[in-house]
Scaffold this motif. Structure first.
Motif, PDB file in Angstrom:
ATOM      1  N   VAL A 144      -2.637 -12.120  -0.083  1.00  0.00           N
ATOM      2  CA  VAL A 144      -2.472 -10.811   0.565  1.00  0.00           C
ATOM      3  C   VAL A 144      -3.348  -9.778  -0.120  1.00  0.00           C
ATOM      4  O   VAL A 144      -3.276  -9.607  -1.332  1.00  0.00           O
ATOM      5  N   GLU A 145      -4.208  -9.142   0.663  1.00  0.00           N
ATOM      6  CA  GLU A 145      -5.058  -8.079   0.113  1.00  0.00           C
ATOM      7  C   GLU A 145      -4.839  -6.818   0.916  1.00  0.00           C
ATOM      8  O   GLU A 145      -5.590  -6.510   1.840  1.00  0.00           O
ATOM      9  N   PRO A 146      -3.792  -6.045   0.575  1.00  0.00           N
ATOM     10  CA  PRO A 146      -3.490  -4.876   1.392  1.00  0.00           C
ATOM     11  C   PRO A 146      -4.529  -3.775   1.178  1.00  0.00           C
ATOM     12  O   PRO A 146      -5.216  -3.746   0.158  1.00  0.00           O
ATOM     13  N   ILE A 147      -4.624  -2.900   2.148  1.00  0.00           N
ATOM     14  CA  ILE A 147      -5.424  -1.692   1.969  1.00  0.00           C
ATOM     15  C   ILE A 147      -4.642  -0.786   1.029  1.00  0.00           C
ATOM     16  O   ILE A 147      -3.459  -0.536   1.240  1.00  0.00           O
ATOM     17  N   GLN A 148      -5.297  -0.330  -0.039  1.00  0.00           N
ATOM     18  CA  GLN A 148      -4.606   0.542  -0.990  1.00  0.00           C
ATOM     19  C   GLN A 148      -4.902   1.995  -0.638  1.00  0.00           C
ATOM     20  O   GLN A 148      -6.053   2.371  -0.459  1.00  0.00           O
ATOM     21  N   THR A 149      -3.838   2.776  -0.552  1.00  0.00           N
ATOM     22  CA  THR A 149      -4.058   4.188  -0.224  1.00  0.00           C
ATOM     23  C   THR A 149      -2.968   5.065  -0.826  1.00  0.00           C
ATOM     24  O   THR A 149      -1.845   4.598  -1.039  1.00  0.00           O
ATOM     25  N   THR A 150      -3.321   6.294  -1.094  1.00  0.00           N
ATOM     26  CA  THR A 150      -2.305   7.303  -1.398  1.00  0.00           C
ATOM     27  C   THR A 150      -1.813   7.836  -0.048  1.00  0.00           C
ATOM     28  O   THR A 150      -2.508   7.675   0.962  1.00  0.00           O
ATOM     29  N   PRO A 151      -0.648   8.493  -0.013  1.00  0.00           N
ATOM     30  CA  PRO A 151      -0.136   8.926   1.295  1.00  0.00           C
ATOM     31  C   PRO A 151      -0.826  10.185   1.815  1.00  0.00           C
ATOM     32  O   PRO A 151      -0.179  11.188   2.077  1.00  0.00           O
ATOM     33  N   ASP A 152      -2.161  10.135   1.924  1.00  0.00           N
ATOM     34  CA  ASP A 152      -2.816  11.260   2.612  1.00  0.00           C
ATOM     35  C   ASP A 152      -3.888  10.726   3.556  1.00  0.00           C
ATOM     36  O   ASP A 152      -4.466   9.657   3.350  1.00  0.00           O
ATOM     37  N   TYR A 153      -4.115  11.476   4.613  1.00  0.00           N
ATOM     38  CA  TYR A 153      -4.904  11.034   5.750  1.00  0.00           C
ATOM     39  C   TYR A 153      -6.331  10.642   5.378  1.00  0.00           C
ATOM     40  O   TYR A 153      -6.813   9.563   5.739  1.00  0.00           O
ATOM     41  N   GLU A 154      -6.989  11.521   4.602  1.00  0.00           N
ATOM     42  CA  GLU A 154      -8.395  11.294   4.250  1.00  0.00           C
ATOM     43  C   GLU A 154      -8.589   9.964   3.514  1.00  0.00           C
ATOM     44  O   GLU A 154      -9.438   9.159   3.887  1.00  0.00           O
ATOM     45  N   THR A 155      -7.782   9.781   2.467  1.00  0.00           N
ATOM     46  CA  THR A 155      -7.916   8.560   1.668  1.00  0.00           C
ATOM     47  C   THR A 155      -7.710   7.328   2.534  1.00  0.00           C
ATOM     48  O   THR A 155      -8.450   6.341   2.448  1.00  0.00           O
ATOM     49  N   PHE A 156      -6.692   7.398   3.391  1.00  0.00           N
ATOM     50  CA  PHE A 156      -6.394   6.261   4.256  1.00  0.00           C
ATOM     51  C   PHE A 156      -7.568   5.946   5.181  1.00  0.00           C
ATOM     52  O   PHE A 156      -7.985   4.795   5.308  1.00  0.00           O
ATOM     53  N   GLN A 157      -8.127   6.993   5.813  1.00  0.00           N
ATOM     54  CA  GLN A 157      -9.247   6.773   6.738  1.00  0.00           C
ATOM     55  C   GLN A 157     -10.430   6.114   6.021  1.00  0.00           C
ATOM     56  O   GLN A 157     -11.048   5.203   6.556  1.00  0.00           O
ATOM     57  N   THR A 158     -10.723   6.589   4.821  1.00  0.00           N
ATOM     58  CA  THR A 158     -11.846   6.025   4.062  1.00  0.00           C
ATOM     59  C   THR A 158     -11.561   4.568   3.704  1.00  0.00           C
ATOM     60  O   THR A 158     -12.421   3.691   3.882  1.00  0.00           O
TER      61      THR A 158
END
Ligand SMILES: Cc1ncc(COP(=O)(O)O)c(C=O)c1O
Ligand SMILES: [Zn+2]
Lengths: 410, 80
Positions: free
Chosen positions: A388-402
């Motif tokens: 499993v290689e999840p997308i790592q993100t903080t809970p903010d929109y910009e980081t997630f989109q990138t």
């Protein structure tokens, strides 16, 4: 059990009464339950079976126990799914998955164990025991609990956690045997001689084995009272393979289905494929091997029903095929991603062997093919490794989109 | 004294060795063959052994050390 005649030796034909015995006194050959088929054919019809319960017990006339006494935790009559997605990837229009991983303890073993537990009570045993590579012990522990019996389960110490905990929860006495499979195996044959326990796969073996016939009956009924053109069956001891065939033959002999021409293919993992090995060399001797496979549930190096499974391959023009070790996980993932079914390693062996059979031209596009998925993926999570290689993100929109964009690029 | 049912599987190079004879002579074990199939490529023999517990154990250890595979009758009983 109105239709049972006796136990009979498969090798020399000697006859025995219905008792907890597994080997012939004369030649030490295995014993098998013999039925009065005339009486069965008078008792059953397609209609009477269809009116029965939605469990394996709708076929009780073909089993060596009384329906009224059955220890039934609702095993069997599992889904037969038209696998259109997987079929289109493999080039098969009529591929079906028999999903037996949704039984009460998540493997087909509930079928033989349901029969054996019922028989063990009839013989007035107080202890139900087994030696197992995982699936069997979960089933024995659950059925023993339902029957109010004490249970003892023996297993090689290096088993998957899912199988150990999945059995322990039902409250059996758990015995982890050190050493390899051979050691556990020999140890338990001796124990069976010295204790009055119902060892489901030793002294109860003739009754145990009968339960797996229901996997043949069900598929035929679910296909509209027709046998498939091909069955792909996972093999360890070879018992399941021979018993599915026995089930189809019985249905044919009694006239519940016609024109039986099913090719019974056998799938084993490369690291433990003694039956397939004998098939490939054209020998009728199964040379024992030392198992070294990811598919621990299929890790039987000296298969008890090996010679009979070879006979079935010959008789039905089936093919013995092995799955390369590094394709077992691929098979698991392929089934999950196309059909939404998560199977254990034995199912991975079946799917990747099925793929080989199609590639070898043994199975044609328009032929009705049933692949048997006999165990559940949740029990062999370790085998999947770290995938499993999840997308790592903080809970903010910009980081997630990138992060999403980066993940989609790779 | 006790009895034990076993199956010996011989690889081709050991088929001509008198393993069962030696088991009887060197270990004082009574051997009683019940079923067998021996070809030039390999062979197996199912037999009953009768003798002292310890001696049977030593005898079977010796058989295994020759390269013959020793199994309980009926094949492996471990299943899934
Ligand atoms: C999930 C699963 N499939 C198939 C098998 C093979 O069954 P058999 O030993 O009857 O060949 C086993 C166990 O042995 C199993 O646990
Ligand atoms: Zn016999």
């Amino acid at each position: 059990m109105p239709h049972v005649k006796c136990l009979r030796c498969r090798e020399c034909g000697s006859e025995y009464p219905i008792e907890p015995l597994n080997a012939c006194e004369f030649c030490f050959g295995p014993l098998e339950v013999e039925y009065d088929y005339e009486s069965i054919s008078k008792a059953v019809s397609r209609e009477s079976i269809a009116a029965g319960p939605n469990t394996m017990w709708r076929y009780h006339d073909f089993l060596p126990v009384d329906r009224e006494l059955a220890i039934d935790i609702s095993t069997g009559f599992t889904p037969l799914i038209h696998a259109k997605n997987l079929g289109s990837q493999l080039g098969l229009d009529k591929l079906y998955i028999k999903n037996d991983s949704v039984n009460p303890t998540y493997s087909f073993k509930d079928r033989p164990v349901s029969v054996t537990t019922t028989k063990a009570l009839e013989f007035e045993f107080e202890v139900l025991a087994c030696v197992s590579t995982g699936n069997l012990m979960g089933s024995v522990a659950a059925h023993g609990a339902k029957a109010g019996m004490k249970t003892m389960v023996f297993y090689p110490a290096d088993l998957e956690q899912g199988k150990i905990q999945g059995a322990a929860v039902y409250g059996p006495t758990m015995v982890a045997v050190t050493g390899n499979y051979d050691h556990a195996n020999r140890f338990c044959s001796e124990l069976a001689d010295n204790h009055r326990w119902a060892f489901v796969n030793i002294n109860m073996r003739p009754f145990y084995a009968e339960g797996s016939k229901t996997l043949g009956y069900e598929v035929a009924e679910q296909l509209g009272w027709k046998a498939p053109d091909h069955c792909v069956v996972p093999g360890a001891s070879g018992e399941l393979h021979t018993k599915i065939w026995k089930g189809l033959q019985e249905f044919n002999d009694i006239g519940l289905i016609e024109n039986l021409k099913t090719k019974m293919h056998l799938a084993q993992p490369e690291g433990c494929s003694p039956i397939v090995g004998a098939f490939e060399t054209g020998s009728d001797h199964v040379t024992p091997v030392r198992p070294e496979t990811l598919a621990k549930s299929l890790a039987i190096g000296n298969p008890a029903a090996g010679p009979y499974s070879l006979e079935v391959l010959k008789e039905t023009d089936g093919t013995g095929v092995y799955a390369e070790e590094n394709t077992i996980i691929d098979g698991i993932k392929l089934l999950a991603e196309t059909e939404g079914i998560f199977t254990e390693t034995a199912g991975g062996v079946v799917i990747s062997s099925l793929k080989k059979l199609v590639e070898q031209g043994k199975i044609k596009r328009d032929e009705v093919t049933v692949a048997y998925v006999t165990g559940n993926g949740l029990k062999t999570m370790e085998a999947m490794g770290d995938f499993v290689e999840p997308i790592q993100t903080t809970p903010d929109y910009e980081t997630f989109q990138t992060a999403l964009a980066a993940a989609q690029k790779s | 004294m006790s009895t034990k049912r076993v199956r010996f599987t011989f690889p081709s190079e050991l088929i001509k060795e008198p393993v069962i004879y030696k088991l009887g002579i060197d270990f004082e074990i009574v051997t009683n063959i019940r079923r067998a199939d021996v070809r030039d490529s390999m062979g197996w023999v199912v037999l009953e052994l009768e003798g002292d517990d310890e001696i049977i154990k030593d005898g079977l250890d010796w058989v295994a050390s020759t390269g013959v595979r020793v199994d309980p009758v009926g094949g492996d009983i471990i299943e899934g």
